[in-house]
Design an enzyme around this catalytic site. Structure first.
Site: not given
Length: 309
Positions: A99, A130, A143
């Site tokens: 990600h 995140d 990530h």
């Protein structure tokens, strides 16, 4: 929603703590993603996978961060491509990859939206927000930082590529959260982000939150990006992720979300991240992601079902 689709593989795994995500894009293709999209009757252009940036410049930053120069290089490369594709009359589908790729996709598509005079909205489907900055990250795995970068939080300037169009916190909806660091909790509260963790979703269901968010996108005539991390889903149905967290979304909930977005006609881009085929069981995670992408893009459940006795 555009009837022309562009697929781009982003085989990034430098942002996570284990190998395997670089095989995610090809695993999705092998599971039939291109066939799912082609069956919808639109034009499809699969551009393959981008290669690792050839120029990785030594980058100074907090010492605990892992593979910072590689992620900075990936971000710059992906950002330029995402801006380009989001500026065209096509529906970009980014296949990951961990990600951390979202640092590039989010910043690139937001820049394209700003250039067109539109607001960029993001539906963030993930067990994690995140939202760690480079200094607050506990693991050092990048990530866990892309949304913080895309929002323009402190600590990224002069390290990551310049952020031309930070995403407005009011245009983000996060669903499925169930693993949030203290620093991320603080950011969520300070920015007033719209967040539906699994506890809230279990109490409310998904219909009302999604409907409300889509109403806001429509009212603003905005663009809508869907960022789907495998760990949004319960690991019982989607085991192919290195950051599995129990208690995730069910198949029914995930399909309902995608069906509602499809019916709204508001989606303008999609990314699928964190698929690690080495952790899959008979490719069932990759197959589920293909099915969910099909729901988002117009494949009706009646077509997915098989005739039974």
């Amino acid at each position: 929603m555009s009837k022309h689709f562009t697929i781009l593989g982003l085989p990034v795994e430098a942002g996570c703590g284990r190998s395997g995500c670089l095989m995610g894009p090809d695993s999705l293709r092998s599971a039939g993603l291109c066939e799912v999209i082609s069956d919808l009757g639109g034009a499809l252009n699969d551009l393959g996978n981008i290669v690792q940036p050839s120029s990785i410049v030594p980058t100074a930053g907090p010492a605990h961060l892992k593979k910072l120069p590689e992620i900075v290089a990936w971000t710059q490369h992906i950002q330029a491509l995402a801006f380009d594709f989001a500026s065209q009359d096509s529906f970009p589908i980014f296949l990951g990859g961990d990600h951390s790729m979202a640092a590039g996709t989010l910043s690139g598509i937001a820049q394209a939206a700003a250039q067109s005079g539109q607001s960029q909205f993001v539906l963030w489907l993930d067990a994690h927000p995140d939202l760690n900055t480079l200094s607050s990250s506990l693991s050092g795995n990048l990530h866990g930082t892309p949304m913080a970068y895309a929002l323009g939080l402190h600590g990224f300037a002069d390290i990551f590529p310049p952020l031309m169009a930070p995403i407005d916190p009011a245009n983000i909806c996060m669903m499925g959260l169930r693993s949030v660091d203290d620093a991320e909790h603080n950011v969520i509260n300070e920015l007033g982000l719209e967040v539906y963790d699994m506890q809230r979703l279990n109490a409310l269901g998904v219909v009302k939150p999604i409907a409300g968010f889509l109403d806001r996108v429509a009212a603003a005539k905005g663009r809508l990006h869907i960022s789907l991390d495998v760990d949004f889903l319960d690991p019982e149905i989607a085991p192919a992720v290195g950051t599995a967290v129990p208690g995730g979304a069910s198949r029914r909930e995930a399909h309902l979300i995608m069906d509602m977005i499809c019916e709204s006609g508001l989606a303008t881009s999609l990314e699928l991240s964190e698929l690690n085929p080495y952790l899959d069981v008979k490719d069932k995670t990759a197959a589920l992601l293909c099915d969910l992408a099909g729901s988002l893009l117009g494949q009706k459940s009646i077509k997915r079902g098989k005739k039974g006795g």
